[in-house]
Each structure stands twice: as C-alpha cells, then as structure tokens.
Scaffold this active site. Structure first.
Site, PDB file in Angstrom:
ATOM      1  N   LYS A  85       0.844  -1.205   0.000  1.00 48.35           N
ATOM      2  CA  LYS A  85       0.000   0.000   0.000  1.00 48.35           C
ATOM      3  C   LYS A  85       0.874   1.247   0.000  1.00 48.35           C
ATOM      4  O   LYS A  85       1.918   1.279   0.672  1.00 48.35           O
ATOM      5  CB  LYS A  85      -0.916  -0.021   1.232  1.00 48.35           C
ATOM      6  CG  LYS A  85      -1.981   1.066   1.241  1.00 48.35           C
ATOM      7  CD  LYS A  85      -2.894   0.926   2.468  1.00 48.35           C
ATOM      8  CE  LYS A  85      -4.010   1.961   2.502  1.00 48.35           C
ATOM      9  NZ  LYS A  85      -4.892   1.811   3.687  1.00 48.35           N
TER      10      LYS A  85
ATOM     11  N   SER B 197      -9.808   1.667   2.727  1.00 48.10           N
ATOM     12  CA  SER B 197      -8.977   2.470   1.859  1.00 48.10           C
ATOM     13  C   SER B 197      -7.900   1.684   1.107  1.00 48.10           C
ATOM     14  O   SER B 197      -7.319   2.217   0.166  1.00 48.10           O
ATOM     15  CB  SER B 197      -8.303   3.566   2.687  1.00 48.10           C
ATOM     16  OG  SER B 197      -7.371   3.022   3.599  1.00 48.10           O
TER      17      SER B 197
ATOM     18  N   SER C  23      -9.960  -0.566   6.857  1.00 49.81           N
ATOM     19  CA  SER C  23      -9.358  -0.362   5.537  1.00 49.81           C
ATOM     20  C   SER C  23      -8.666  -1.575   4.929  1.00 49.81           C
ATOM     21  O   SER C  23      -8.296  -1.540   3.755  1.00 49.81           O
ATOM     22  CB  SER C  23      -8.376   0.808   5.584  1.00 49.81           C
ATOM     23  OG  SER C  23      -9.086   2.023   5.643  1.00 49.81           O
TER      24      SER C  23
END
Lengths: 95, 428
Positions: B30, B105, B129
């Site tokens: 990420k 997210s 997330s």
C-alpha cells in the site's frame, strides 16, 4: 465558544476552523463543508448518550539506552524539500 | 505493470533476498508504507513526488523474507475513505465486480490480489481499511491486534487505531504473510511481543479448518440495518459452520451502536494533528514564499489536500478546539472504553465473534462521493474492532444474487490471531 448542544455550522464557522487548521478554502468549499459538517456533527451528537466509563490506561514507558546512532545524512533529509539553501530547509518568512 | 482497474500508483519492482519464506512470491505494498527509493504518495497530490529515504520495518521484513514487491498500490488519500475513490491518482475499479468500488482504503491492495496481479499484498486498517476491500473484492484480509505489527514507516493517519496487515487469496497465505511482518520493533514503542502475551507467531499452522467445538458469538447489533442479501449470505455461511461442528449464540454489544461516531471523532482528531506536518517545507507541495508562514502553509494545504482530507482535518480541529473537547473527544474516549469492555465480556463466552464485514455490498462507482456521512456509516461493523484494539479477519462468505462479493468478519481476543485464522480457514 458556546455550550449550545446544537452545533451551528455556517460558512463563517468553517472559515474559522480552516484558519486554525491552516487550510485555505474557496467559497464553494466553505458552503459545501458547512452543509456536510452540520449533518456529520448532528450524527456525532449521539455520543451524548454514552455513559462515563472508567478507562484503564495500559501505558508503560518504553526506553532504550541513550546511545548515539547513525541517522539520516543531511543530503538525504533535504532530498524531498521543495527548496533548500546552504544545506538548510527553506521556509516562508516568520511574521 | 499497470492495471486497467488502476490498482497501482507506482509499478516499480523491488527484489528481495534470494531465499526466505516468501521467495518467488510478489507482495504489493500500500502506498502509505515507506519504500526506500520508491515514491510513496499516500494517494495524495501532497506527496506525489515524495521518495522516502528509508524502508518501513514491514518492508525490510518482506525483503529479508525473499518477497518481490511489484509496486505500490492505490488507496484513498491518506487512508481516508471506504471506496478508494478519494485517491488523487484516480479511483480503483473492483476487478471482480466491474462498475463497483473495490472498498477502501486499501482498495488497490485488495484489487491486485483479486485480479491475480500480485500473489499477496499489505494494507493498513484504521477503521476497516483492510477488511472492507478484502470483503468487496472476494479475498482475505487480516487486521492484527494493535501492537502486533510495527507501524514504523507507515505514514500516520490515526496512530492509536491503525495496524498494517496482510491481504491474500486464502487464509493460509494471509497467515504466512502475517508471520513475516509480525513481531516487536524497537522503532515502534507501541509494539508488543506476542510471546509475552501468552501467544506465539505460528499463524499458518492455525489455518487448519479444524473448527469442531468452536463457540461463535453473533452480535445482533451488527446485523441490524444490514442489507438483506448480505444478511442472508452471512446466515448461509453460519449454517455451513454449524454443520461442521461450530456452536453459535447471540450476544449483545450495546456500545457498538456508538462506534462509528466515536471512531470518526478520534480518527479525525488524530488526523488533524498528524497531518499538521504537511506544510510544504520539508516535503510536499510548497505554498511559495510570499506572505507569512501561516498564509503559505494554508496555501500549500489547499493545493495538496483533497476534499475528504480537508473535511477530516477541519472536523478534527473542531472536535479538539476549546469548548468542544469534552463534548466530542472525551465522550468518544468513553465510548472506546465501553466498547472494549463489551468485547471483553462477549469474548469471555466465545472463541470468536462473527458478523458481516460490511453491512452493504460494494457500492457503484461514484455513488457515495457526495455524501460523506453515508460513507462513514458503512464502517459500522469494522470500526468497533479498531476501537477495541482486537484482531479480526474478513473472509469471502459468498455472493449476493447480483454476484457481488460478501465478506464475513471474525473478531478474536487480543493476540488471539490463531482463533480468527482457524475460524476463517473453514471458509477460505
């Protein structure tokens, strides 16, 4: 600041908070945020129903010996700065 | 290697060590996790050109374990979103449900795993997330116990809530990745050694599907108001588990009705402080050199931050401001303690708790952007777990009649990763 339970959110209040947070907003953003903040803060009102609760702090200090270690080089630390001068970060005027 | 669904912000390969438990496997990372020499944008225009001078601890551990990093995955800006539509680098489309969001997210991380473009991925979970995008993309995601995985090098959004964790096609693979990244780190003082908490790091071995005799609590509050097709899929999966020797009982967690408000007040408050560092001097978008520093900082932040980030920074500033601290922040901390007590009680009578991961199936792209409050409410089932510092897993439970993925969440006691991994491995 008042103790009113109903948060009044108008574009001026949004501007005030934006000033505290150091974020410029344009007129459209102020209007839009004022509407959205009113909804969001109204939802947050439900926290009033939460009883006072004992909070056990699970905190402990974490220490290590204060020994000198290698850190970032000056060049590496400055590498992402938009502007530098004589090996320093260049910031805006303070005043 | 870019993807048609916009899964990567930066597709730059980093090779790890030759040998190790992850040798020959790709692990996407990420884009809020620092990678030395590879830009780390947090999905924000503010950090579009930011290149970290060091690796996050989890990235060091990936490389040492032999993993290849195929790229940095797209995400909601600074982790603030439930759909991966707030990225300054464009929205991610759900590769297994075209026209729909991948969840957020960590939407890019779940999407590249679901599409088979990476074997595994790392996400971060502040209020859901990792679990939300895992659920929406039909893959597995684990949010570890707070303190199990080092946050050193993770760009902070809300420190007291967030953990880095694995996303994978199966529970066993997620557990293998967790074994590599878990463990104390002297550079993150909030990490704890699982072995000193009565646990160990043998997670993959717990993915044995051996669930006979397991006691599963089902919090009724987390089913109330959920989408009908989601609830039906959930109960079908529970029936399947019962047929394999699990016993279930309903539990009540009255405090979780307040989790979303408490989560957003705490997360926004922490965000308003954490994101104060983005002033355009040491890194990020410069506000120029005209006027005084307050004016230039405000200009840099106007330019560099997107709408959702501005909303949360402003609301957090408001919640902490004089006269409102007790009303919002203090009450949210009370709610957090109450939620922790409720979970402790429920987990005294159950090995794990089960609920739908998300109360809704994946939204259509663009559907929720103009209505932030509705988007926040979608986090009803995931945020309580972060507030309680507990481990949780999301595993695929089936699909809605329209073919949209539904995830099932298991929550365990602190440092009880084995229990959620074992329960999850019965389904995926």
């Amino acid at each position: 600041m008042s103790d009113d339970s109903e948060p009044a959110v108008d574009p001026e209040a949004v501007s005030h908070v934006a000033g505290l947070a150091r974020v410029d907003l344009d007129g459209d953003e102020r209007e839009r945020f004022a509407e959205q903040f009113a909804d969001i803060l109204a939802a947050f009102e439900a926290l009033d129903e939460v009883p006072e609760t004992d909070q056990e702090a699970q905190l402990a200090n974490v220490m290590r010996p204060d020994e000198v270690r290698e850190g970032l080089s000056q060049a590496a630390a400055l590498r992402n700065a938009p502007e530098t001068e004589d090996g320093f970060f260049k910031g805006p005027p303070v005043s | 290697m870019s993807t048609e669904y916009n899964g990567y912000v930066t597709a730059e390969r980093v090779e790890g060590a030759e040998d190790g438990p992850l040798a020959g496997r790709t692990v996407a990372v990420k884009d809020n996790i620092s990678t030395e020499g590879v830009r780390t944008t947090c999905g924000s225009a503010m950090l579009a050109d930011y290149v970290p001078p060091y690796d996050a601890t989890v990235v060091e551990r990936l490389k040492a374990a032999g993993a290849t990093i195929p790229g940095k995955t797209n995400m909601d800006e600074f982790g603030m979103g439930t759909t991966t539509e707030t990225s300054a680098f464009g929205a991610v489309e759900n590769p297994v449900a075209p026209g729909h969001v991948p969840g957020g997210s960590s939407g890019g991380s779940a999407a590249v795993v679901a599409a088979g473009d990476a074997d595994l991925a790392l996400g971060s979970d502040t209020g859901g997330s990792i679990r939300c995008p895992a659920a929406f993309c039909g893959v597995v995601g684990i949010k570890p116990t707070y303190g199990l995985v080092s946050r050193y090098g993770l760009v902070a959004y809300a420190n007291s809530l967030e953990q880095i964790g694995p996303i994978a096609p199966t529970v066993e693979e997620a557990a293998e990745l967790l074994e590599v990244i878990a463990g104390p780190d002297e550079r993150d003082a909030t990490t704890r050694d699982a072995r000193e908490e009565g646990s160990d790091y043998e997670y993959a071995a717990a993915a044995d599907g051996d669930i006979a005799g397991m006691e599963v609590g089902i919090p009724t509050e987390l089913l109330d108001g959920a989408d009908e097709a989601v609830v039906e899929t959930f109960w079908d999966a529970i029936d399947d588990l019962e047929a394999r020797g699990v016993t279930t009982h309903e539990v009540e967690l009255p405090s979780v009705e307040h989790a979303v408000e408490a989560y957003y007040v705490i997360a926004m408050s922490e965000a308003s402080s954490n994101l104060a560092r983005f002033d355009g001097v040491r890194y990020g978008v410069s506000g120029g050199f005209d006027g005084n520093w307050n004016e230039t900082f405000a200009r840099a932040r106007e330019e560099g931050f997107g709408d959702e980030v501005k909303r949360r920074v402003l609301l957090g500033t408001y919640a902490l401001s004089a006269g409102y601290h007790d009303k919002y922040y203090q009450k949210a901390q009370d709610a957090r303690a109450w939620i922790q007590a409720d979970f402790d009680e429920a987990l005294a009578e159950a090995d794990v708790l089960a609920s739908p991961t998300m109360p809704v199936p994946p939204m259509e792209l663009g559907e929720s952007l103009d209505d932030p409050l509705t988007m926040y409410l979608a986090d009803a089932n995931t945020t309580p777990v972060n507030l309680a510092n507990l481990p949780a897993i999301s595993v695929p439970a089936g699909e809605t009649p329209e073919g949209l993925p539904v995830g099932l969440q298991f929550v365990g006691p602190a440092f009880g990763e084995h229990a959620v991994i074992r329960a999850g491995s019965a389904l995926a």
